[in-house]
Motif scaffolding. Structure first.
Motif, PDB file in Angstrom:
ATOM      1  N   ASN A 193     -61.122   3.357  43.923  1.00  0.00           N
ATOM      2  CA  ASN A 193     -61.602   3.770  42.603  1.00  0.00           C
ATOM      3  C   ASN A 193     -60.577   3.546  41.500  1.00  0.00           C
ATOM      4  N   THR A 194     -59.304   3.609  41.842  1.00  0.00           N
ATOM      5  CA  THR A 194     -58.265   3.483  40.813  1.00  0.00           C
ATOM      6  C   THR A 194     -57.710   2.072  40.689  1.00  0.00           C
ATOM      7  N   THR A 195     -58.066   1.197  41.611  1.00  0.00           N
ATOM      8  CA  THR A 195     -57.481  -0.156  41.613  1.00  0.00           C
ATOM      9  C   THR A 195     -58.464  -1.213  41.147  1.00  0.00           C
ATOM     10  N   PHE A 196     -59.719  -1.076  41.505  1.00  0.00           N
ATOM     11  CA  PHE A 196     -60.709  -2.107  41.224  1.00  0.00           C
ATOM     12  C   PHE A 196     -61.592  -1.713  40.037  1.00  0.00           C
ATOM     13  N   ALA A 197     -62.220  -2.725  39.448  1.00  0.00           N
ATOM     14  CA  ALA A 197     -63.079  -2.477  38.289  1.00  0.00           C
ATOM     15  C   ALA A 197     -64.223  -1.536  38.646  1.00  0.00           C
ATOM     16  N   LYS A 198     -64.719  -1.639  39.870  1.00  0.00           N
ATOM     17  CA  LYS A 198     -65.843  -0.806  40.306  1.00  0.00           C
ATOM     18  C   LYS A 198     -65.832  -0.751  41.831  1.00  0.00           C
ATOM     19  N   TYR A 199     -66.176   0.401  42.375  1.00  0.00           N
ATOM     20  CA  TYR A 199     -66.306   0.562  43.825  1.00  0.00           C
ATOM     21  C   TYR A 199     -67.631   1.246  44.117  1.00  0.00           C
ATOM     22  N   GLN A 200     -68.400   0.684  45.063  1.00  0.00           N
ATOM     23  CA  GLN A 200     -69.685   1.264  45.435  1.00  0.00           C
ATOM     24  C   GLN A 200     -69.853   1.210  46.956  1.00  0.00           C
ATOM     25  N   TYR A 201     -70.625   2.169  47.470  1.00  0.00           N
ATOM     26  CA  TYR A 201     -70.967   2.172  48.891  1.00  0.00           C
ATOM     27  C   TYR A 201     -72.428   2.574  49.013  1.00  0.00           C
ATOM     28  N   PHE A 202     -73.213   1.724  49.683  1.00  0.00           N
ATOM     29  CA  PHE A 202     -74.634   2.001  49.867  1.00  0.00           C
ATOM     30  C   PHE A 202     -74.991   1.860  51.342  1.00  0.00           C
ATOM     31  N   ARG A 203     -76.047   2.572  51.727  1.00  0.00           N
ATOM     32  CA  ARG A 203     -76.614   2.368  53.064  1.00  0.00           C
ATOM     33  C   ARG A 203     -78.122   2.198  52.927  1.00  0.00           C
ATOM     34  N   GLN A 204     -78.631   1.185  53.591  1.00  0.00           N
ATOM     35  CA  GLN A 204     -80.072   0.923  53.634  1.00  0.00           C
ATOM     36  C   GLN A 204     -80.399   0.373  55.014  1.00  0.00           C
ATOM     37  N   ASP A 205     -81.168   1.108  55.785  1.00  0.00           N
ATOM     38  CA  ASP A 205     -81.529   0.674  57.128  1.00  0.00           C
ATOM     39  C   ASP A 205     -82.813  -0.153  57.109  1.00  0.00           C
ATOM     40  N   PHE A 206     -82.869  -1.130  58.022  1.00  0.00           N
ATOM     41  CA  PHE A 206     -84.029  -2.019  58.107  1.00  0.00           C
ATOM     42  C   PHE A 206     -84.703  -1.945  59.479  1.00  0.00           C
ATOM     43  N   GLY A 207     -84.304  -0.958  60.287  1.00  0.00           N
ATOM     44  CA  GLY A 207     -84.921  -0.788  61.587  1.00  0.00           C
ATOM     45  C   GLY A 207     -84.652  -1.923  62.551  1.00  0.00           C
ATOM     46  N   TYR A 208     -83.420  -2.452  62.497  1.00  0.00           N
ATOM     47  CA  TYR A 208     -83.084  -3.592  63.347  1.00  0.00           C
ATOM     48  C   TYR A 208     -81.840  -3.277  64.165  1.00  0.00           C
TER      49      TYR A 208
END
Length: 213
Positions: A62-77
């Motif tokens: 968060n303090t080093t990069f322009a933006k940080y994100q984390y997402f989770r989306q399952d596709f049943g695989y």
């Protein structure tokens, strides 16, 4: 250099064991990190520890990069026993396309470029962003190799046509499988490692390809 905004998209699936080495590769990037956004996206993991292994580094991210994100989306695989078996490729590639399209839609903002980085790569050159931006092409496919530097190309879906194509229209071909590589009714194709055998390429040399893995 260093003025274009870049998004690094990192797909994750049961990747807790990879996170330590992956963070070292991220920290080693020499492109201006204030111009780099990071997006981790996880899908269909079983280990339940992938997010925790990333969260340990959130303060730095968060303090080093322009933006940080984390997402989770399952596709049943669920992960196949052998993800390289030809018989699982249709379903596997469909899910790969869906998950990556989903990630691009959710993560991308004002960034001008995207670098896809697999979590299990053993070595990533620190200047990979500068190197892939230098040709100024819309799509650039680095030659990811197996084993040591100079090894065989890992992804044979990046290829160059050296003979007129055959009757591929309407067919799905997966490079690297003998059933497809040696069929008489398709064009002759060479991988990036095949091309390297015929020419002494410099670091920033580029070649036209007809397929990108």
């Amino acid at each position: 250099e260093g003025q274009d905004r870049v998004m690094v998209l990192i797909p994750l699936k049961d990747c807790a064991r990879c996170m330590g080495p992956l963070m070292e590769r991220i920290k080693a990037l020499t492109y201006d990190k204030r111009m780099v956004s990071l997006c981790f996206f996880e899908s269909d993991s079983d280990d339940n520890t992938t997010y925790e292994s990333v969260a340990k580094h959130e303060s730095y991210l968060n303090t080093t990069f322009a933006k940080y994100q984390y997402f989770r989306q399952d596709f049943g695989y669920p992960m196949p026993h052998n993800r390289h078996e030809l018989s699982v490729q249709d379903r596997r590639r469909i899910i790969l396309a869906r998950s990556r399209n989903w990630a691009a839609d959710v993560c991308l903002g004002s960034e001008e470029w995207v670098l896809w980085m697999d979590s299990d790569m053993v070595r990533v050159p620190p200047d990979v962003i500068q190197t892939t931006l230098k040709p100024k092409r819309r799509v650039v496919a680095p030659n990811v190799v197996l084993g040591r530097v100079g090894g065989r190309s890992y992804d044979l879906n990046t290829w160059h046509e050296i003979r007129s194509p055959g009757q591929e229209q309407g067919r799905v071909l997966y490079e690297g499988y003998p059933k497809h590589m040696f069929a008489e009714d398709i064009g002759d194709r060479v991988s990036l490692s095949d091309m390297r055998k015929t020419k002494n390429y410099g670091k920033h040399d580029v070649e036209k390809v007809e397929g990108v893995g």
